[in-house]
Design a protein around this motif. Structure first.
Motif, PDB file in Angstrom:
ATOM      1  N   CYS A  69       0.836  -1.201   0.000  1.00  0.00           N
ATOM      2  CA  CYS A  69       0.000   0.000   0.000  1.00  0.00           C
ATOM      3  C   CYS A  69       0.876   1.259   0.000  1.00  0.00           C
ATOM      4  O   CYS A  69       0.622   2.204  -0.749  1.00  0.00           O
ATOM      5  CB  CYS A  69      -0.906  -0.022   1.218  1.00  0.00           C
ATOM      6  N   THR A  73       1.181   4.141  -2.832  1.00  0.00           N
ATOM      7  CA  THR A  73       0.894   5.558  -2.583  1.00  0.00           C
ATOM      8  C   THR A  73       2.029   6.426  -3.126  1.00  0.00           C
ATOM      9  O   THR A  73       1.790   7.467  -3.742  1.00  0.00           O
ATOM     10  CB  THR A  73       0.744   5.805  -1.077  1.00  0.00           C
ATOM     11  N   TYR A 144     -17.886   6.433  -0.603  1.00  0.00           N
ATOM     12  CA  TYR A 144     -16.600   6.219  -1.265  1.00  0.00           C
ATOM     13  C   TYR A 144     -16.798   5.493  -2.595  1.00  0.00           C
ATOM     14  O   TYR A 144     -16.268   5.917  -3.631  1.00  0.00           O
ATOM     15  CB  TYR A 144     -15.681   5.412  -0.348  1.00  0.00           C
ATOM     16  N   GLY A 167      -7.172  12.702  -4.758  1.00  0.00           N
ATOM     17  CA  GLY A 167      -7.048  11.896  -3.543  1.00  0.00           C
ATOM     18  C   GLY A 167      -7.777  10.564  -3.672  1.00  0.00           C
ATOM     19  O   GLY A 167      -7.261   9.517  -3.280  1.00  0.00           O
ATOM     20  N   SER A 171      -6.153   6.878  -3.561  1.00  0.00           N
ATOM     21  CA  SER A 171      -6.575   5.922  -2.540  1.00  0.00           C
ATOM     22  C   SER A 171      -7.075   4.625  -3.192  1.00  0.00           C
ATOM     23  O   SER A 171      -6.793   3.538  -2.710  1.00  0.00           O
ATOM     24  CB  SER A 171      -7.655   6.527  -1.650  1.00  0.00           C
ATOM     25  N   ALA A 174      -4.053   2.713  -4.188  1.00  0.00           N
ATOM     26  CA  ALA A 174      -3.315   2.201  -3.039  1.00  0.00           C
ATOM     27  C   ALA A 174      -4.072   1.076  -2.333  1.00  0.00           C
ATOM     28  O   ALA A 174      -3.466   0.071  -1.926  1.00  0.00           O
ATOM     29  CB  ALA A 174      -3.016   3.337  -2.062  1.00  0.00           C
ATOM     30  N   ILE A 175      -5.393   1.217  -2.213  1.00  0.00           N
ATOM     31  CA  ILE A 175      -6.153   0.153  -1.547  1.00  0.00           C
ATOM     32  C   ILE A 175      -6.129  -1.109  -2.407  1.00  0.00           C
ATOM     33  O   ILE A 175      -5.993  -2.226  -1.901  1.00  0.00           O
ATOM     34  CB  ILE A 175      -7.603   0.595  -1.251  1.00  0.00           C
TER      35      ILE A 175
END
Lengths: 280, 290
Positions: A69, A73, A144, A167, A171, A174-175
């Motif tokens: 993760c 990022t 989300y 953002g 995210s 990254a998730i």
């Protein structure tokens, strides 16, 4: 359950986890062709922590997911400057680089592979896969999930609506990588052995195939795709040599006849699923 | 010796140029990232090897391999590109990947998954300039590769068909309104890219005297890298990108060893994508198109 059935079930669980790691970024409009690289990060990090530092699996597997993760990022900031096909190719290159780095890293066995001392039982793997599915279903019900769909449909308008598009994109990337790292970490600990050659581009590609063939319209599509296309080659095992030929022919046929995937939103509704008026 | 390495890099780069040009045609004119091309690269090499083994004359064997690749490419057009040309860009991409998997596994079923040795058709005669050695096979392949690509560049620039193809690249709908017969020209693009990439596969086999079902993955994907480095959709970009990737590969073997090739080649690709996504010679990308 026979050993063979357990083996297939575990294989299926890993494919389901991998499919969702591709699905989440794709829900935000990103095609990640380097997911195998993030699996490798999770697998090698957790294996190193278990082996060399004596961490318990309860700590090393989440640490592997976290490492993946974090790396995602960091690279997301430059990589997500690209869009569409360029993004797909950037992630493709990233996956190749990560695999090549591990192939040369002496401290984790380089090309000879890396044995893992701890062992995860099949049932734990299946339970973790179920957990990932539940998490994704939960995410899809939150704002989300709605933001990601909005970004996929029109990033500019979403931006105008006051959503932090950048953002959200980072995210999602990254998730997705975290889920991949989690799957990779479990993979290493279940099979007790990892080698960099396993995390190649075809692994990424097949994972993307599961998702697209299952359908990206609903959160359950990747599950259906992974189940169908894991069990199908097993059912074809009798024809041994030909099974991947048949498999490939089916991919082409599927894309031709049902490009939206096996499971679509309208199919889910007509099956008597609950009304999804808000999301449509 | 560094000059020798530079020459080897350029020679290898010639083969990447052919693959990169095939990709660039498909993406530049049709906006289609055709992942069946690495499979056609492999098919060119493997079919030539198989037909030579069956006792065919080399010219017939190569011709048949090129024709077979063109035929498969037309199938890709019918089944992958045509039905999905207006859908999300990842659908035809995935479908063409299906063809790559299909071709690899058909070859494995027929001839097994081992690497096969390709007969040396061109006598092993080396030219020497000063201290530099250039193999005849290398030189012939390089000249064919560059010659064919230069011809393509000329073809697109001056002939009527070339002008029509460039019009499609500019804007497909407008081209159609202006009376360009898409149904006739689009298959041309597929045949062109299939023949170029299969030719690359044959030249690779001639040079390195080996074929395997997986050669497309190793070499073909570097051709993709070459295309992007040069700039998607640009023929000259493909030439520059192909030669550069060849040089990066050979020089990284020379300085750091064979193990780090992928790190450097794909690292270079990633760097170009981030810093200058349009590639070295490409036009700035419009986001709407993607």
């Amino acid at each position: 359950m026979s050993g063979y059935q357990t083996g297939v079930l575990v294989f299926l669980a890993f494919n389901v986890i991998a499919a969702y790691s591709v699905y989440l970024p794709m829900a935000a409009g990103q095609l990640n062709l380097g997911i195998a690289g993030f699996m490798a990060i999770g697998a090698y990090t957790s294996a190193y922590l278990s082996n060399e530092l004596g961490w318990s699996m309860l700590a090393s597997v989440p640490a592997g997911a976290l490492a993946s993760c974090l790396l995602a990022t960091v690279v997301a900031v430059p990589v997500l400057r690209t869009h569409g096909i360029y993004l797909a190719l950037a992630t493709f290159a990233l996956g190749q680089i990560i695999a090549a780095v591990f192939l040369n890293l002496e401290v984790v066995g380089a090309a000879a592979g890396y044995p893992v001392s701890e062992y995860v039982s099949p049932m734990v793997v299946v339970a973790c896969a179920a957990g990932v599915v539940l998490l994704m279903v939960f995410l899809s019900r939150t704002r989300y999930g709605l933001y990601l769909t909005a970004i996929k449909n029109d990033a500019t308008v979403t931006d105008l609506m006051g959503v932090n598009v950048r953002g959200m994109q980072i995210s999602a990337f990254a998730i997705g990588a975290m889920v991949a790292g989690f799957g990779g970490a479990l993979y290493g600990h279940h099979y007790s052995f990892i080698e960099a050659q396993h995390f190649n581009v075809l692994l990424s590609v097949f994972t993307v195939l599961y998702v697209l063939l299952g359908g990206t319209q609903t959160v359950l599509g990747p599950l259906v795709g992974a189940v169908f296309f894991t069990l199908l080659p097993e059912a074809l095992r009798a024809s041994d040599q030909w099974r991947y030929v048949i498999f490939a022919a089916l991919i082409i046929l599927m894309m031709l006849l049902r490009p939206q995937g096996l499971l679509t939103a309208s199919l889910l509704r007509s099956l008597g699923g609950r009304k999804q008026g808000v999301q449509q | 010796m560094i000059w020798q390495q530079l020459i080897n890099g350029l020679m290898l780069g010639g083969i990447y140029v052919l693959i990169a040009v095939s990709f660039t045609l498909a993406i530049g004119i049709l906006n289609f990232l055709n992942f069946s091309l690495p499979g056609l690269f492999m098919l060119g090499g493997v079919l030539t090897w198989a037909l030579l083994g069956a006792g065919w004359h080399w010219s017939l064997a190569m011709l048949a391999a090129l024709l077979a690749a063109a035929a498969v490419s037309l199938l890709v057009e019918q089944l992958s590109y045509k039905p999905m040309r207006n859908a999300d860009p990842e659908l035809p991409l995935v479908s063409s990947l299906g063809f790559l998997v299909l071709m690899e596994n058909l070859v494995i079923v027929k001839w097994g998954s081992d690497q096969q040795s390709f007969p040396a058709l061109i006598p092993d005669f080396n030219l020497r300039f000063g201290g530099l050695i250039i193999g005849t096979a290398q030189l012939i392949s390089f000249l064919i590769a560059v010659g064919v690509v230069l011809w393509l560049s000329w073809f697109l620039k001056t002939t009527n068909t070339g002008r029509r193809l460039r019009a499609i690249a500019e804007n497909r709908d407008t081209a159609e309104i202006l009376g360009i017969n898409l149904a006739r020209l689009v298959p041309c693009v597929f045949v062109f890219s299939a023949v170029f990439t299969a030719l690359g596969g044959i030249l690779f086999a001639l040079n390195y005297l080996q074929v395997s079902p997986f050669m497309g993955e190793n070499i073909g994907f570097k051709g993709v890298a070459a295309m992007i480095v040069g700039g998607m959709g640009s023929i000259w970009g493909a030439i520059v990108g192909g030669l550069l990737i060849g040089l990066v590969e050979v020089l990284s073997i020379y300085f750091f060893g064979a193990d780090v090739v992928n790190i450097l080649v794909y690292g270079f690709l990633l760097l170009v994508l981030i810093v200058r996504p349009a590639g070295l010679l490409g036009r700035p990308i419009s986001r709407e198109k993607l």
